[in-house]
Write a protein that holds these residues in place. Structure first.
Motif, PDB file in Angstrom:
ATOM      1  N   MET A  49     -14.121  13.622  24.671  1.00 21.03           N
ATOM      2  CA  MET A  49     -13.397  14.717  25.319  1.00 21.03           C
ATOM      3  C   MET A  49     -12.110  14.240  25.957  1.00 21.03           C
ATOM      4  O   MET A  49     -12.042  13.129  26.465  1.00 21.03           O
ATOM      5  N   ALA A  50     -11.144  15.130  25.960  1.00 18.61           N
ATOM      6  CA  ALA A  50      -9.973  15.000  26.817  1.00 18.61           C
ATOM      7  C   ALA A  50     -10.169  16.065  27.893  1.00 18.61           C
ATOM      8  O   ALA A  50     -10.510  17.206  27.581  1.00 18.61           O
ATOM      9  N   ALA A  51      -9.991  15.677  29.141  1.00 20.47           N
ATOM     10  CA  ALA A  51     -10.265  16.609  30.231  1.00 20.47           C
ATOM     11  C   ALA A  51      -9.322  16.351  31.398  1.00 20.47           C
ATOM     12  O   ALA A  51      -8.689  15.303  31.491  1.00 20.47           O
ATOM     13  N   HIS A  52      -9.260  17.335  32.279  1.00 20.44           N
ATOM     14  CA  HIS A  52      -8.559  17.187  33.552  1.00 20.44           C
ATOM     15  C   HIS A  52      -9.612  17.037  34.639  1.00 20.44           C
ATOM     16  O   HIS A  52     -10.598  17.767  34.660  1.00 20.44           O
TER      17      HIS A  52
ATOM     18  N   ILE B 270     -19.584  10.388  25.296  1.00 20.45           N
ATOM     19  CA  ILE B 270     -21.009  10.520  25.579  1.00 20.45           C
ATOM     20  C   ILE B 270     -21.723  10.277  24.262  1.00 20.45           C
ATOM     21  O   ILE B 270     -21.467  10.976  23.272  1.00 20.45           O
ATOM     22  N   ASP B 271     -22.580   9.262  24.242  1.00 22.63           N
ATOM     23  CA  ASP B 271     -23.309   8.947  23.022  1.00 22.63           C
ATOM     24  C   ASP B 271     -24.496   8.059  23.351  1.00 22.63           C
ATOM     25  O   ASP B 271     -24.723   7.737  24.503  1.00 22.63           O
TER      26      ASP B 271
ATOM     27  N   ARG C 211     -27.324  11.107  30.151  1.00 24.15           N
ATOM     28  CA  ARG C 211     -27.066  11.106  31.590  1.00 24.15           C
ATOM     29  C   ARG C 211     -25.905  10.220  31.984  1.00 24.15           C
ATOM     30  O   ARG C 211     -25.496  10.231  33.145  1.00 24.15           O
ATOM     31  N   THR C 212     -25.398   9.432  31.051  1.00 26.56           N
ATOM     32  CA  THR C 212     -24.257   8.587  31.369  1.00 26.56           C
ATOM     33  C   THR C 212     -23.121   8.859  30.387  1.00 26.56           C
ATOM     34  O   THR C 212     -23.349   9.300  29.260  1.00 26.56           O
ATOM     35  N   MET C 213     -21.920   8.614  30.875  1.00 21.79           N
ATOM     36  CA  MET C 213     -20.736   8.765  30.037  1.00 21.79           C
ATOM     37  C   MET C 213     -19.766   7.656  30.400  1.00 21.79           C
ATOM     38  O   MET C 213     -19.833   7.073  31.480  1.00 21.79           O
TER      39      MET C 213
END
Length: 150
Positions: A83-86, A68-69, A17-19
């Motif tokens: 992750m790499a994200a926009h 996330i782990d 639930r957390t990142m």
């Protein structure tokens, strides 16, 4: 991406639930903070204060890195995502309500929220669309990673 790997990613997203989300500050240094998140498939949602450093950073550069782990006492049990994200700030009220509902549904055991859930207009809501996902699974070998480009 094969179906088994996609399911592994979805399972990890469901089980946490957390990142940690890292944005870029104006001085070029990364800023990493922990936030709650929700997901719809591989799309992630999080919120922060409208005047927060994260919101200001994302207004200047939409690129984020996410991890996330979970902490584990056995090295070979490490599993997680990087992750790499926009990041896109959500402006559509209907999508904002959907994101708020998804975020607060992640805490069904929360009986008494000590405040009223914020409306989409009260906070900065972001949608994250991953570009690259690294799936960490040490049970497949020390530091094993499967890389997915979307």
């Amino acid at each position: 991406m094969d179906a088994a790997l996609k399911q592994q990613i979805i399972d990890i997203l469901k089980d946490h639930r957390t990142m940690t989300v890292a944005t870029l500050r104006p001085d070029g240094w990364p800023q990493a903070t922990t936030v709650g998140y929700a997901h719809d498939g591989l799309t992630l949602y999080f919120l922060c204060g409208k005047d927060s450093q994260k919101a200001a950073n994302l207004a200047e550069d939409d690129r984020v890195s996410v991890t996330i782990d979970r902490d584990t006492d056995q090295v070979m049990d490490i599993k997680g995502l990087s992750m790499a994200a926009h990041a896109t700030r959500i402006a559509d009220p209907a999508e904002g309500r959907k994101a708020i509902k998804l975020l607060f549904s992640r805490y069904p055991e929360q009986k008494n929220i000590p405040f009223e859930a914020p409306s989409a207009e009260d906070v900065a809501l972001f949608r994250l669309e991953p570009v690259v996902i690294s799936v960490l699974d040490y049970s497949k070998g020390f530091a094993h990673t499967d890389l997915v480009t979307l």
